[in-house]
Design a protein around this motif. Structure first.
Motif, PDB file in Angstrom:
ATOM      1  N   ARG A  67      19.760   8.145  16.841  1.00 13.79           N
ATOM      2  CA  ARG A  67      18.742   7.087  16.858  1.00 13.79           C
ATOM      3  C   ARG A  67      17.929   7.131  15.558  1.00 13.79           C
ATOM      4  NH1 ARG A  67      16.656   4.884  21.515  1.00 13.79           N
ATOM      5  NH2 ARG A  67      17.133   6.793  22.661  1.00 13.79           N
ATOM      6  N   GLU A  71      17.800   4.312  12.315  1.00 13.30           N
ATOM      7  CA  GLU A  71      16.554   3.692  11.867  1.00 13.30           C
ATOM      8  C   GLU A  71      16.236   4.009  10.410  1.00 13.30           C
ATOM      9  OE1 GLU A  71      13.887   5.296  14.774  1.00 13.30           O
ATOM     10  OE2 GLU A  71      14.561   3.903  16.342  1.00 13.30           O
ATOM     11  N   THR A  72      17.035   4.887   9.796  1.00 17.38           N
ATOM     12  CA  THR A  72      16.743   5.287   8.416  1.00 17.38           C
ATOM     13  C   THR A  72      17.971   5.107   7.518  1.00 17.38           C
ATOM     14  OG1 THR A  72      17.212   7.609   8.957  1.00 17.38           O
ATOM     15  CG2 THR A  72      14.901   6.892   9.090  1.00 17.38           C
ATOM     16  N   ARG A  75      22.299   2.564   8.418  1.00 15.03           N
ATOM     17  CA  ARG A  75      21.942   1.226   8.876  1.00 15.03           C
ATOM     18  C   ARG A  75      23.059   0.530   9.646  1.00 15.03           C
ATOM     19  NH1 ARG A  75      17.181   1.305   9.744  1.00 15.03           N
ATOM     20  NH2 ARG A  75      17.041  -0.939   9.669  1.00 15.03           N
TER      21      ARG A  75
END
Length: 151
Positions: A67, A71-72, A75
């Motif tokens: 997760r 989010e970092t 992508r």
């Protein structure tokens, strides 16, 4: 076990494998399926990523790690099953899946994932899962590449 029951068991396991890989694919307009992923495991199941030395990780910790990556730095992530080999004996099974992964639309790699499954109360669940990366010196086995078209 009858042939039709054996076929149903194999089909159910193939569905789990397909759902596992689909749930860990995400990108523009397509969210990961964390609940679908975790729902296929027995409580207390351990995962063993490719990193060595081998260290078990809980399903919840693995999902949290993925997760954060989604989010970092990761992508987009696409996982595709290229072949599956399943062996069922009564209420236990092993499954090997060859996979291809594409990270951020550019970097492609392959791996083999092995799963130990248990049938309980009429449903198959993953009890443990381990994987390793394929390479030029450790390529995907032919049985997993060709299994995608032979079944």
């Amino acid at each position: 076990m009858s042939d039709s029951e054996s076929k149903r068991d194999e089909d159910a396991i193939r569905a789990i494998i397909a759902r596992q890989f689909a749930s860990l694919s995400w990108g523009e307009g397509r969210a990961p399926g964390w609940d679908d992923f975790t729902g296929d495991f027995l409580t207390g199941a351990c995962l063993f990523p490719a990193a060595r030395p081998a260290k078990p990780i809980s399903v919840a910790d693995f999902v949290e790690r993925m997760r954060k990556l989604s989010e970092t730095s990761l992508r987009t992530f696409d996982e595709t099953v290229v072949g599956v080999d399943i062996h069922v004996f009564g209420n236990i099974a092993i499954a090997a899946a060859g996979a291809e992964m594409t990270e951020n639309g550019a970097e492609t790699s392959c791996s083999v994932e092995m799963m130990l499954l248990v049938k309980s109360e009429g449903s198959w669940k993953i009890a443990a899962q381990a994987w390793d990366k394929a390479s030029a010196i450790n390529p995907l086995p032919d049985t997993l590449v060709s299994a995608a078209t032979s079944r």
